[in-house]
Write a protein that holds these residues in place. Structure first.
Motif, PDB file in Angstrom:
ATOM      1  N   GLY A 293       0.886  -1.286  -0.057  1.00 19.26           N
ATOM      2  CA  GLY A 293      -0.068   0.087   0.259  1.00 19.26           C
ATOM      3  C   GLY A 293       1.020   1.221   0.054  1.00 19.26           C
ATOM      4  N   LYS A 295      -3.567   2.276  -0.597  1.00 20.48           N
ATOM      5  CA  LYS A 295      -4.830   1.670  -1.968  1.00 20.48           C
ATOM      6  C   LYS A 295      -4.805   2.803  -2.531  1.00 20.48           C
ATOM      7  CE  LYS A 295      -7.268  -1.616   0.766  1.00 20.48           C
ATOM      8  NZ  LYS A 295      -8.001  -1.987   1.247  1.00 20.48           N
ATOM      9  N   ASN A 318      -2.211  -4.422  -1.279  1.00 23.43           N
ATOM     10  CA  ASN A 318      -3.234  -3.576  -0.820  1.00 23.43           C
ATOM     11  C   ASN A 318      -2.536  -1.978  -1.676  1.00 23.43           C
ATOM     12  OD1 ASN A 318      -4.863  -4.632   1.137  1.00 23.43           O
ATOM     13  ND2 ASN A 318      -3.149  -4.051   2.318  1.00 23.43           N
ATOM     14  N   HIS A 320      -3.572   0.780  -5.464  1.00 19.40           N
ATOM     15  CA  HIS A 320      -4.317   1.086  -6.198  1.00 19.40           C
ATOM     16  C   HIS A 320      -4.632   0.187  -7.591  1.00 19.40           C
ATOM     17  CE1 HIS A 320      -7.342   4.116  -7.770  1.00 19.40           C
ATOM     18  NE2 HIS A 320      -6.725   4.536  -9.189  1.00 19.40           N
ATOM     19  N   ASN A 346      -5.500  -7.661  -3.415  1.00 19.36           N
ATOM     20  CA  ASN A 346      -6.364  -6.145  -3.091  1.00 19.36           C
ATOM     21  C   ASN A 346      -5.816  -5.328  -3.600  1.00 19.36           C
ATOM     22  OD1 ASN A 346      -7.511  -8.088  -1.061  1.00 19.36           O
ATOM     23  ND2 ASN A 346      -6.255  -7.608   1.323  1.00 19.36           N
ATOM     24  N   THR A 347      -6.064  -4.834  -5.080  1.00 21.36           N
ATOM     25  CA  THR A 347      -6.215  -4.152  -5.513  1.00 21.36           C
ATOM     26  C   THR A 347      -7.415  -2.734  -5.632  1.00 21.36           C
ATOM     27  OG1 THR A 347      -5.945  -4.896  -7.724  1.00 21.36           O
ATOM     28  CG2 THR A 347      -4.462  -4.849  -6.972  1.00 21.36           C
ATOM     29  N   GLN A 348      -7.501  -1.894  -5.891  1.00 22.74           N
ATOM     30  CA  GLN A 348      -8.995  -1.243  -5.922  1.00 22.74           C
ATOM     31  C   GLN A 348      -9.419  -1.268  -7.504  1.00 22.74           C
ATOM     32  OE1 GLN A 348     -10.553   0.900  -3.413  1.00 22.74           O
ATOM     33  NE2 GLN A 348      -9.838  -0.867  -2.450  1.00 22.74           N
TER      34      GLN A 348
END
Length: 536
Positions: A293, A295, A318, A320, A346-348
């Motif tokens: 991160g 994020k 974490n 983007h 966990n990517t946006q």
């Protein structure tokens, strides 16, 4: 004869080497050759020592010292400045001036010191060869901790140190004059609370940065700048930076950086990307790194201009965007990129992305191989893996786990030429394509179903589907069973159709049985002989 003269000079140097002492009780008018006759000032000692001499400094606080080395050491006869026992402190009092200055000198070793309250802690300039700086602390500095700008550094060691609370860079080699700098080592350090970059290093060859920690910098943590080649960054822990964690950068694109390696590093909370290759990075390797991160930024970002990146065995969480290459400006290029065996979690938005804007730009030879994307693309409209306007794309063996938007495609291909999607790992994968010249293949001839507009083809060594229409397809693979029958037979599969029905021919072994089978589509390759043990 030359060797004899050299040996004689070396012996003369050793025989004439002297150990001097500096202490708070000393006097610069004394001989300085014993603790009882010590000199008073460090600056006085550095003006007088010669090759082979040593200066032992007793503990204490030496105020407003500005030490300049007047002489150089020689191979085998360095000048040594070190603590007698415990660390000695040089306190500049008013945060002006330079604590220690070395200009055009070589074979000097300095250790066991603590510098504070100067404008610059240690400054090196000119030709500097075989310097050793170790076991030191530099803090509360108005400018830079160690300032080596424009110095021609060769075979120097900077190790076992702490630099903290500087308004400028902690350690800087910003080379205005393009002087040669090579085979230097910076290791075992803590850099923290820095008002600029942690380490800025320009025009280096074969320099090695390892086993250090950098945290709380206003700009980049560690920055390889123009003309940095064949450098290695490894075992560096970077936490919380105001810009990039690790950057390789040639902003004017006329002094590129090539053949650099980043490995076994940890980067967290880098405000503008954990590892950023921005213009002029060529033949870079990034491997075995953990990138965490925040994020709103990117794990590995390769953009503007460059070629040759292998990013493998990294863990990215974490973010983007996880893995990203492209965004080239007009007339620029990104080529020959391989993202292999990385885990992105966990990517946006995109887990992996190769994207070129329209216009006179090149984004070519991009590969995503054996990566795992876990809970990626948490925002609607984004996908686990996206390639747009890419020439020659290779997607092989990637897996998509717990996709957060169930109806969104796992893979999106737009305006891709010469694309190959090979050997999907998952039993179910959704692919969106438009304006694309690509194909989906299983290299082992695995049978699969899809719901697209084209026909699937199976050969002896490959199963194939063409990806060249504006469509979204769902690819499914299944396991195969045969039951019941008796004895052993060989099953020859001609082909599978898209409904999963098997057209088959039996080549029977003796004794010849009467065979009844049922099956479902699965992993046995078409056009292959498969031995089946049947019940009797």
């Amino acid at each position: 004869m030359c060797r004899g003269v050299g040996a004689s000079l070396f012996l003369f140097s050793l025989l004439n080497a002297t150990t001097y002492y500096v202490a708070l009780w000393g006097n610069d008018n004394w001989p300085g050759t014993s603790p009882d006759s010590a000199w008073r000032h460090i600056a006085y000692a550095t003006q007088r020592v010669e090759a082979g001499d040593s200066v032992l400094v007793f503990e204490g606080v030496y105020e407003d010292e500005h030490a300049v080395f007047a002489n150089t050491g020689n191979p085998g006869s360095p000048i040594v400045l070190t603590a007698y026992s415990d660390t000695f402190v040089m306190d500049g009092i008013d945060s002006t001036g330079i604590a220690i200055r070395i200009a055009d000198k070589s074979y000097i070793s300095i250790s066991g010191f603590h510098i504070k309250n100067y404008e610059i802690g240690l400054k090196g300039e000119g030709s500097l060869e075989n310097l050793s700086l170790s076991d030191f602390v530099i803090e509360d500095i108005g400018g830079e901790g160690v300032h080596l700008n424009s110095a021609a550094l060769r075979n120097c060691l900077i190790t076992d140190f702490i630099i903290r609370d500087t308004e400028g860079k902690a350690l800087s080699h910003y080379d205005f004059g393009a002087h040669p700098c090579y085979d230097n080592e910076i290791s075992h350090f803590l850099i923290r609370d820095i008002g600029d970059e942690g380490i800025l290093w320009e025009n280096g060859r074969r320099d090695h940065f390892h086993h250090g920690k950098i945290c709380n910098t206003a700009s980049d943590g560690l920055h390889l700048y123009k003309n940095s080649d064949s450098c290695v960054i490894e075992y560096i822990h970077i936490d919380t930076t105001g810009w990039h964690g690790i950057a390789i950068h040639d902003p004017y694109m006329n002094r590129p950086c090539s053949c650099n390696v980043i490995r076994n590093c940890f980067v967290r909370n880098a405000d503008h990307g954990c590892i950023d290759l921005h213009s002029g990075a060529f033949n870079t390797v990034i491997e075995n790194c953990s990138l965490i991160g925040p994020k709103y930024t990117t794990g590995i970002y390769f953009h503007n201009r460059g070629a040759g990146l292998l990013a493998q065995n990294n863990y990215i969480k974490n973010m983007h965007w996880g893995l990203f290459c492209g965004h080239t400006d007009e007339g620029q290029f990104i080529r020959d990129v391989v993202f292999k065996n990385n885990v992105v979690e966990n990517t946006q938005r995109y887990g992996g992305c190769a994207w070129r804007d329209a216009g006179n730009r090149v984004l070519a030879n991009i590969s995503f191989i054996d990566n795992t994307f876990i809970r990626c693309s948490q925002q609607s409209g984004y996908h686990n893996l996206v390639l747009v306007r890419v020439d020659t794309a290779h997607i092989e063996g990637n897996s998509f786990i717990e996709s957060q938007i169930p109806d969104e495609p796992h893979i999106r291909l737009g305006e891709v030429s010469e694309g190959l999607v090979l050997d999907l790992k998952d039993n179910f994968t959704r692919i969106r394509v438009y304006d694309t010249d690509a194909r989906l293949e299983f290299s082992d001839g695995r049978a699969f179903t899809e719901d697209g507009s084209n026909r699937s083809f199976w050969y002896s060594d490959v199963s194939r589907y063409l990806l060249n229409l504006d469509e979204t397809i769902e690819v499914k693979t299944f396991k195969m069973t045969l039951s019941p029958s008796s004895d052993s037979v060989e099953l020859f599969i001609y082909e599978w159709d898209t409904t999963g029905i098997c057209y088959k021919k039996w080549g029977e072994l003796s004794p010849t049985p009467t065979i009844t089978t049922s099956h479902s589509v699965g992993d046995f390759p078409p056009f292959s002989l498969v031995r089946v043990k049947v019940d009797g």
